[in-house]
Design a protein around this motif. Structure first.
Motif, mmCIF file in Angstrom:
data_model
loop_
_atom_site.group_PDB
_atom_site.id
_atom_site.type_symbol
_atom_site.label_atom_id
_atom_site.label_comp_id
_atom_site.label_asym_id
_atom_site.label_seq_id
_atom_site.Cartn_x
_atom_site.Cartn_y
_atom_site.Cartn_z
ATOM 1 N N ASP A 128 -0.984 -7.276 13.196
ATOM 2 C CA ASP A 128 0.140 -7.458 14.110
ATOM 3 C C ASP A 128 -0.212 -6.772 15.430
ATOM 4 O O ASP A 128 -0.103 -5.548 15.554
ATOM 5 C CB ASP A 128 1.405 -6.843 13.495
ATOM 6 N N ILE A 181 -0.198 -2.890 13.766
ATOM 7 C CA ILE A 181 -0.215 -2.654 12.321
ATOM 8 C C ILE A 181 -1.186 -3.630 11.664
ATOM 9 O O ILE A 181 -1.097 -4.839 11.889
ATOM 10 C CB ILE A 181 1.178 -2.809 11.696
ATOM 11 N N HIS A 184 -2.562 -5.070 8.026
ATOM 12 C CA HIS A 184 -2.255 -5.183 6.605
ATOM 13 C C HIS A 184 -3.526 -5.638 5.909
ATOM 14 O O HIS A 184 -4.020 -6.740 6.172
ATOM 15 C CB HIS A 184 -1.119 -6.190 6.406
ATOM 16 N N GLY A 232 6.250 0.982 4.241
ATOM 17 C CA GLY A 232 6.351 -0.368 4.778
ATOM 18 C C GLY A 232 7.192 -0.465 6.034
ATOM 19 O O GLY A 232 7.510 -1.546 6.504
ATOM 20 N N SER A 250 -3.120 -2.952 -1.675
ATOM 21 C CA SER A 250 -3.092 -3.292 -0.251
ATOM 22 C C SER A 250 -2.354 -2.196 0.499
ATOM 23 O O SER A 250 -1.629 -1.404 -0.097
ATOM 24 C CB SER A 250 -2.422 -4.648 -0.007
ATOM 25 N N GLN A 306 -0.630 -1.034 4.624
ATOM 26 C CA GLN A 306 -0.303 -1.280 6.022
ATOM 27 C C GLN A 306 -0.691 -0.029 6.806
ATOM 28 O O GLN A 306 -0.227 1.073 6.484
ATOM 29 C CB GLN A 306 1.183 -1.578 6.188
#
Length: 229
Positions: free
Chosen positions: A103, A108, A110, A182, A208, A210
């Motif tokens: 992003d 950010i 991910h 998150g 995973s 972020q």
């Protein structure tokens, strides 16, 4: 195979040996001495979060010890078996190596937990961002490993340590999926992501994360000083 259909794995001796030790000084001494390895009975290579979840739930039910392994650079002995006679498998996160999203408006990234430092930086360079995290194990260690070991690096005085970069994580546990964080910030309640940071894989497997990324600097300068002996 009948317990975990669709999950790739190996019982090859060389593969099992590779996932039996980290990269500490004592580990290297053990390799050179020819010491007999207490290797896992198998190594599994899940492709996604759901497969990791299935492995953990099955192993919990069957009484099998599970050791998550990222880049294998551990220096704490966390991936070495303790001499127990219980069956054990290693979960490799190397297939969880997708850059899921960057992003560029919010800064950010991910990413899958198996992504290595160089893989992430190589992807971010085209977008003008950097994670800014360069621990000693950077070339081989994974994002999941950074989180599990609560790592810091040579640029941490400027960019912060991994706990300053982690916004959220998805964790597979024997009792289900655990999503922590998150969101950019919160002013109430405990920050549960800090339970995952430094947990060394004892609470679950990070699949995973972020991460907060920063604009890549236009100029970098490194200097060193020598002291006469």
């Amino acid at each position: 195979e009948h317990l975990l259909p669709g999950v790739n794995g190996s019982v090859d001796d060389s593969e099992r040996a590779r996932y039996s030790r980290g990269m500490s000084y004592l580990d290297f001494l053990a390799w050179r001495s020819g010491e007999v390895l207490d290797a896992p009975d198998a190594v599994l290579f899940p492709d996604d979060h759901d497969q990791v979840l299935s492995i953990l739930q099955t192993c919990s039910r069957e009484g099998v010890v599970v050791v998550p392994v990222g880049g294998g650079t551990s220096v704490t002995g966390a991936i070495t078996r303790d001499g127990s006679q219980a069956p054990a498998i290693a979960i490799s996160t190397r297939q969880l190596n997708q850059i899921l999203d960057v992003d560029v408006e919010s800064g950010i990234a991910h990413v899958g937990s198996g992504v290595t430092g160089p893989q992430l930086e190589s992807h971010l360079v085209d977008t003008g961002w950097t994670l800014g995290h360069f621990p000693q194990s950077w070339e081989l260690a994974s994002i999941g490993g950074f989180i599990a070991a609560r790592s810091s690096g040579q640029s941490s005085s400027g960019y912060g340590r991994i706990e300053d970069m982690l916004l959220g994580a998805r964790v597979a546990t024997p009792v289900g999926t655990w999503d922590v964080g998150g969101f950019p910030a919160a002013s109430s309640g405990p920050a549960l992501r800090h339970l995952i940071l430094g947990s060394e894989g004892t609470l679950g497997v990070v699949t995973s994360a972020q991460l907060r990324v920063r604009p890549r600097p236009t100029i970098r300068e490194y200097a060193a000083a020598g002291v006469p002996g």
